[in-house]
Design an enzyme around this catalytic site. Sequence first.
Site, PDB file in Angstrom:
ATOM      1  N   MET A 168      24.809   8.433   0.890  1.00 33.93           N
ATOM      2  CA  MET A 168      24.697   9.709   1.598  1.00 33.93           C
ATOM      3  C   MET A 168      24.975   9.518   3.084  1.00 33.93           C
ATOM      4  O   MET A 168      25.561  10.383   3.736  1.00 33.93           O
ATOM      5  CB  MET A 168      23.314  10.325   1.368  1.00 33.93           C
ATOM      6  CG  MET A 168      23.223  11.787   1.755  1.00 33.93           C
ATOM      7  SD  MET A 168      24.398  12.835   0.846  1.00 33.93           S
ATOM      8  CE  MET A 168      23.392  13.399  -0.532  1.00 33.93           C
ATOM      9  N   GLU A 190       0.805  -1.222   0.000  1.00 35.32           N
ATOM     10  CA  GLU A 190       0.000   0.000   0.000  1.00 35.32           C
ATOM     11  C   GLU A 190       0.836   1.268   0.000  1.00 35.32           C
ATOM     12  O   GLU A 190       0.404   2.308  -0.503  1.00 35.32           O
ATOM     13  CB  GLU A 190      -0.961   0.014   1.183  1.00 35.32           C
ATOM     14  CG  GLU A 190      -2.120  -0.975   1.072  1.00 35.32           C
ATOM     15  CD  GLU A 190      -1.808  -2.319   1.714  1.00 35.32           C
ATOM     16  OE1 GLU A 190      -0.621  -2.581   2.007  1.00 35.32           O
ATOM     17  OE2 GLU A 190      -2.753  -3.102   1.927  1.00 35.32           O
ATOM     18  N   LYS A 228     -17.445  -0.179   6.493  1.00 31.48           N
ATOM     19  CA  LYS A 228     -17.980  -1.150   5.538  1.00 31.48           C
ATOM     20  C   LYS A 228     -19.508  -1.084   5.448  1.00 31.48           C
ATOM     21  O   LYS A 228     -20.067  -1.216   4.359  1.00 31.48           O
ATOM     22  CB  LYS A 228     -17.534  -2.561   5.945  1.00 31.48           C
ATOM     23  CG  LYS A 228     -17.745  -3.593   4.857  1.00 31.48           C
ATOM     24  CD  LYS A 228     -17.062  -4.911   5.204  1.00 31.48           C
ATOM     25  CE  LYS A 228     -17.232  -5.912   4.052  1.00 31.48           C
ATOM     26  NZ  LYS A 228     -16.571  -7.194   4.348  1.00 31.48           N
ATOM     27  N   PHE A 241     -11.066  -6.847  14.119  1.00 32.68           N
ATOM     28  CA  PHE A 241     -10.028  -7.320  13.201  1.00 32.68           C
ATOM     29  C   PHE A 241      -9.725  -6.247  12.141  1.00 32.68           C
ATOM     30  O   PHE A 241     -10.631  -5.702  11.528  1.00 32.68           O
ATOM     31  CB  PHE A 241     -10.488  -8.607  12.517  1.00 32.68           C
ATOM     32  CG  PHE A 241      -9.495  -9.114  11.508  1.00 32.68           C
ATOM     33  CD1 PHE A 241      -8.217  -9.520  11.891  1.00 32.68           C
ATOM     34  CD2 PHE A 241      -9.828  -9.167  10.156  1.00 32.68           C
ATOM     35  CE1 PHE A 241      -7.301  -9.967  10.954  1.00 32.68           C
ATOM     36  CE2 PHE A 241      -8.911  -9.614   9.219  1.00 32.68           C
ATOM     37  CZ  PHE A 241      -7.638 -10.010   9.623  1.00 32.68           C
ATOM     38  N   GLN A 242      -8.476  -5.966  11.959  1.00 31.46           N
ATOM     39  CA  GLN A 242      -7.993  -4.950  11.010  1.00 31.46           C
ATOM     40  C   GLN A 242      -8.614  -3.578  11.274  1.00 31.46           C
ATOM     41  O   GLN A 242      -8.807  -2.792  10.352  1.00 31.46           O
ATOM     42  CB  GLN A 242      -8.221  -5.385   9.555  1.00 31.46           C
ATOM     43  CG  GLN A 242      -7.325  -6.570   9.183  1.00 31.46           C
ATOM     44  CD  GLN A 242      -7.224  -6.832   7.703  1.00 31.46           C
ATOM     45  OE1 GLN A 242      -8.159  -6.558   6.941  1.00 31.46           O
ATOM     46  NE2 GLN A 242      -6.089  -7.361   7.264  1.00 31.46           N
TER      47      GLN A 242
END
Lengths: 606, 181
Positions: A502, A72, A184, A134-135
């Site tokens: 760097m 993501e 949802k 959940f999630q």
Amino acid sequence: MTALSRPATLQAPPPPAPASDAEVLSGAEIVVRALLDQGVTTLFGYPGGAVLPIYDALFHEPRLRHVLVRHEQAAAHAAEGYARSTGRAGVVLVTSGPGATNTVTGIVDALMDSVPLVVITGQVPTHLIGSDAFQECDTVGITRTCTKHNVLVKDVRDLASALHEAFRIATTGRPGPVLVDIPKDVQFAQGPYLRPDQVRPTHGYRPRRRAEPSKVAQAVEMLAEAKRPIFYTGGGVINAGPQASAALRAFARETGAPVTSTLLGLGAFPASDPQWLGMVGMHGAYEANHAMHDCDVMVAIGARFDDRVTGRIDAFSPGSRKIHIDIDPSSIGKVVRTEAGLVGDAGEVTAQLLELWRARGGADLARLKPWWRRIEGWRSRNGFGYRPSAEEIKPQHAIQRLAALTRGRDVRISTEVGQHQMWAAQFFPFEEPNRWMTSGGLGTMGYGLPAAIGVQVAHPESLVIDIAGEASIQMNIQELATALQHRLPVKVFILNNQWMGMVRQWQSLLHGGRYSHSYSESLPDFVKLAEAYGALGLRAERPEALDDAIRRMIDHPGPVVLDCHVSKDENCFPMIPSGKAHNEMLLGEDGGELSQAIDPAGRRLV
Amino acid sequence: MSETPLSAYDLAHADAPERRATFAVIVDNEPGVLHRVVGLFAARGYNIESLTVAETDHALHTSRITVVTRGTDQILDQIRAQLEKTVVVREVAEVGRDPEAIERELALVKVRGSGAERVEALRVSEIFRARVIDTTHESFIFEVTGAPAKIDKFEALMRPLGLVEVARTGVLSIHRGAERR
């Protein structure tokens, strides 16, 4: 409080009349319809439990192209690449919990660099919010400080306006990321769909586009009196659209002033123009930094006096009066004192200035001759000079050859973060805006490949190259699979020196050459890795093999990884060491004294 | 720290004097709005000396946040600009500097003592038009309202007389006259 009668002045405007003809759709369908009505054609995302209804609505929608990423974070960076190369909002669609948290780096990156994003996240159903489902995560809480605005939509009746407002807020004013979190059950619920023209703004957000005429007049007079003027331009000019670059070019030509730019502003002014000084800042051009230091009037346009530009603040351009044009009022006066602050869109305000400049009949350009003579003196120092080698590929040389061999093509460049990024900025010339995608403010390693994917989606005919380091590229290397799946022929040009270059450079500058954990003892075989993903893998180890490898990379119709082995110990110059002024740059030829270049006070700085 | 600022990280406006400022911030009354404002102060390192917040216009869904802060003029300008930049913020007014603005605060002050000190505490409270809202044989709780400086003064006078504890509401503000601001 509801029972209190109120004087007439306190009456709220009547709520928007629910259009009786409003179409009733499911929340998921509202999302798809709103995207279409906003002119969206492409989104970057990854499905999951809490966004399945939206993915279901996408299943039957041929007008929206969904680019499936492999992480993501990459969806957010790809959307950034898309946005930066087109000027339109980049759209991200991810699920709740880890889907949302994985986008956070990309969201912060977009906030720091003012990139318009609309991030749509799924959320657990409203009745489960707060139950550690959940999630589940507090997405709006987590992203509150790293978005321009965000909202959790708990009622399907608010969904259409929340989405349209998200696009308005993301793309206007100082652009930035806006997140819309949709539970949802709201995606399943039926509600009215409002078109963009039916939405009443719910917030007082109204950015200003044109500057106050009195300030414009003040700025024009300051510039007309200037003997040593300079334009210091930034990403705001790119964000303001191609007409802003056109206005800048016209204004620079008529005022005769030299032009420098921040890292993010490259391309707004053509690198081939004789008035172009090169990039300013820590690794900027010798002539640009000296001119910034010695100018008498500085015109900052869409630039924010970042610490990588100013260096030591009390020694920053000490003799100049400053004009600052910015659409974000909080940028003006934040870091340096400004004599004239002009709040507005970089393009519109530059056009205002140009109009007044012409009305007053311009100014005598001959007065700038001594200034240009000094600039020519600085130019003759060749601040980007490096020692060429016949034995090994110098990274600067590799960028120069890449630029030479791609000249004349429609090239768009993204980068990762580190030495290769600075060399790309120094040695790859940009003639037009929206051709250069790099992570400036946040400095996100792993940005370049997904950004290149977003650019290639928007510009299928362009030659899109991610100039990378071997360390950065591994942070989002999985996106090669995305490039293959969507037939996006991005080229990954790795300057491989086996170091986090760097970091190593700073360790040699600041920490006595104690190279703590900056060497990659184990690196993948990038050729085999590319082949494993189905891309073409190439390697260049000797200077004489470089051109051929670059040509093969350009000519291959699909994604390519070119592993270019470069000198291991090359450092990035010029450099304004921490705690020093613009006229105290280190040049490549002074490289031997790196360890003494920074005094103890400078060592504390980032 | 070195004498002179070396980079933006050391932006010491040490030479500029600090002052106290009261901002009235009219915001959309929506979830998380207080977090946005307070988070802005925390993230950018600004001080909050006091904070009051409540819905003030139910029909317009606006709340008024009155925040007392401290900083140099440059910092206070930044605070204002950063607040105004927040999408949910409708209006920012610096009320402390505005002669048309009124600031008020309420304090509950607990004082413990006996004999002459107890009598003196009661006498001072009358001068300040404080009300006694609770008493025992050895203590008073006073309720006092006024501008923050008056409350500070009341606190200072009560300290040698047996001040035990103070609770203050933080500053409320409004503009004079008939017009809505």
